[in-house]
Design an enzyme around this catalytic site. Structure first.
Site, mmCIF file in Angstrom:
data_model
loop_
_atom_site.group_PDB
_atom_site.id
_atom_site.type_symbol
_atom_site.label_atom_id
_atom_site.label_comp_id
_atom_site.label_asym_id
_atom_site.label_seq_id
_atom_site.Cartn_x
_atom_site.Cartn_y
_atom_site.Cartn_z
ATOM 1 N N LYS A 43 0.804 -1.201 0.000
ATOM 2 C CA LYS A 43 0.000 0.000 0.000
ATOM 3 C C LYS A 43 0.844 1.261 0.000
ATOM 4 C CE LYS A 43 -2.970 -2.055 3.474
ATOM 5 N NZ LYS A 43 -3.545 -1.852 4.821
ATOM 6 N N GLY A 44 2.101 1.122 0.451
ATOM 7 C CA GLY A 44 2.923 2.294 0.739
ATOM 8 C C GLY A 44 3.109 3.258 -0.419
ATOM 9 N N GLU A 100 7.600 1.810 -6.108
ATOM 10 C CA GLU A 100 7.625 1.357 -4.706
ATOM 11 C C GLU A 100 7.881 2.560 -3.808
ATOM 12 O OE1 GLU A 100 6.902 -0.416 -2.395
ATOM 13 O OE2 GLU A 100 8.345 -1.995 -1.909
ATOM 14 N N ASP A 101 7.441 2.471 -2.562
ATOM 15 C CA ASP A 101 7.640 3.596 -1.651
ATOM 16 C C ASP A 101 9.098 3.741 -1.232
ATOM 17 O OD1 ASP A 101 7.620 1.268 -0.118
ATOM 18 O OD2 ASP A 101 6.101 1.949 1.304
ATOM 19 N N LYS A 132 16.796 4.095 0.951
ATOM 20 C CA LYS A 132 17.386 4.157 2.303
ATOM 21 C C LYS A 132 18.484 3.116 2.395
ATOM 22 C CE LYS A 132 15.081 2.886 6.116
ATOM 23 N NZ LYS A 132 14.017 2.922 7.158
ATOM 24 N N PHE A 153 13.507 5.868 10.534
ATOM 25 C CA PHE A 153 12.247 5.255 10.123
ATOM 26 C C PHE A 153 11.286 6.372 9.777
ATOM 27 C CE2 PHE A 153 8.314 3.008 10.119
ATOM 28 C CZ PHE A 153 8.671 1.788 9.572
ATOM 29 N N ILE A 154 10.783 6.351 8.565
ATOM 30 C CA ILE A 154 9.987 7.477 8.101
ATOM 31 C C ILE A 154 8.536 7.093 7.842
ATOM 32 C CG2 ILE A 154 11.976 8.722 7.191
ATOM 33 C CD1 ILE A 154 11.187 7.732 4.428
ATOM 34 N N ASP A 160 3.989 3.913 6.379
ATOM 35 C CA ASP A 160 3.315 3.696 7.659
ATOM 36 C C ASP A 160 4.247 3.212 8.747
ATOM 37 O OD1 ASP A 160 3.672 1.082 6.402
ATOM 38 O OD2 ASP A 160 2.464 0.324 8.063
HETATM 39 P P1 IMP Z 1 12.852 -3.943 2.119
HETATM 40 O O1 IMP Z 1 12.424 -5.281 1.627
HETATM 41 O O2 IMP Z 1 13.652 -4.034 3.402
HETATM 42 O O3 IMP Z 1 13.533 -3.095 1.080
HETATM 43 O O4 IMP Z 1 11.555 -3.234 2.624
HETATM 44 C C1 IMP Z 1 10.783 -2.489 1.861
HETATM 45 C C2 IMP Z 1 9.478 -2.215 2.576
HETATM 46 O O5 IMP Z 1 9.651 -2.008 3.973
HETATM 47 C C3 IMP Z 1 8.910 -0.924 2.063
HETATM 48 O O6 IMP Z 1 8.096 -1.134 0.950
HETATM 49 C C4 IMP Z 1 8.149 -0.416 3.262
HETATM 50 O O7 IMP Z 1 6.842 -0.949 3.252
HETATM 51 C C5 IMP Z 1 8.879 -0.944 4.455
HETATM 52 N N1 IMP Z 1 9.782 0.073 5.052
HETATM 53 C C6 IMP Z 1 11.123 0.069 5.072
HETATM 54 N N2 IMP Z 1 11.617 1.159 5.684
HETATM 55 C C7 IMP Z 1 10.544 1.882 6.048
HETATM 56 C C8 IMP Z 1 10.403 3.163 6.700
HETATM 57 O O8 IMP Z 1 11.360 3.856 7.072
HETATM 58 N N3 IMP Z 1 9.121 3.581 6.886
HETATM 59 C C9 IMP Z 1 8.027 2.869 6.487
HETATM 60 N N4 IMP Z 1 8.124 1.691 5.865
HETATM 61 C C10 IMP Z 1 9.369 1.199 5.640
HETATM 62 MG MG MG Z 2 6.029 -1.335 0.784
#
Ligand code: IMP
Ligand code: MG
Length: 181
Positions: A43-44, A100-101, A132, A153-154, A160
């Protein structure tokens, strides 16, 4: 339960809008004269996606949605990635851009992208609002990046913390008070 002490403003709605219009121009140039399926990773990415695609000038543009879960209701990553809502469109022979967010560890998208490449797309690219880098565990390539961030963490603008704060217009760093289970 996670308690948030404060929300520190990071990117205003205006700064986000300015950056999105630049990204939209670049994507329009790169896919000029070609087909393009923009995929929102729910959803992000929902607000980022709807704002960004409206900056993309491409008469063949189509939109679709997937939902992938790699996070529980907390702030740390799990390595398991599940597709809980898949594409409706057939992507064979098409250019696909995943929107993607945030890319954090990179695990979610590094597991998803190869799956969709195997379906026979002409190209599969990745666009992320936030890159990030601090907790990156994969060497995933992001083709279009909105903003880079070292740590934190944002929340807001779709992002969310335990499903909250998505509706904020800007992006904030959440200062966590304590994690009590
Ligand atoms: P990854 O698989 O670790 O790259 O995670 C990606 C997903 O983690 C993103 O699509 C977000 O939903 C969540 N996520 C990672 N960091 C944050 C953050 O700082 N705030 C909110 N959601 C995050
Ligand atoms: Mg996500």
């Amino acid at each position: 339960m996670i308690k948030v002490k404060s929300l520190k403003p990071l990117f205003t709605a205006e700064a986000i809008a300015d950056r999105l219009s630049e990204m939209g121009e670049q994507i329009s140039r790169d896919y000029k004269g070609q087909d393009l399926i923009c995929v929102c990773v729910l959803k992000g990415a929902v607000f980022f996606f709807t704002d960004l695609v409206r900056h993309i000038d491409n008469e063949n543009l189509m939109i679709d949605f997937i939902r992938a879960s790699s996070y529980g209701n907390g702030i740390s990553s799990t390595a398991e990635v599940k597709v809980t809502k898949d594409l409706d469109l057939d992507i064979r022979g098409k250019n696909v851009l995943f929107i993607e967010d945030i890319i954090d560890s990179g695990i979610t998208m590094s597991k998803l992208l190869p799956m969709y490449k195997e379906r026979g797309a002409k190209s599969v690219k990745l666009c992320a609002l936030i890159d990030k880098a601090e907790r990156r565990e994969t060497d995933i390539h992001i083709d279009y990046t909105g903003f880079r961030l070292d740590r934190g963490f944002i929340v807001g603008y779709g992002l969310d913390l335990a499903e909250k704060y998505r509706q904020l217009e800007g992006i904030y760093e959440a200062e966590i008070e304590e994690a009590v289970i």
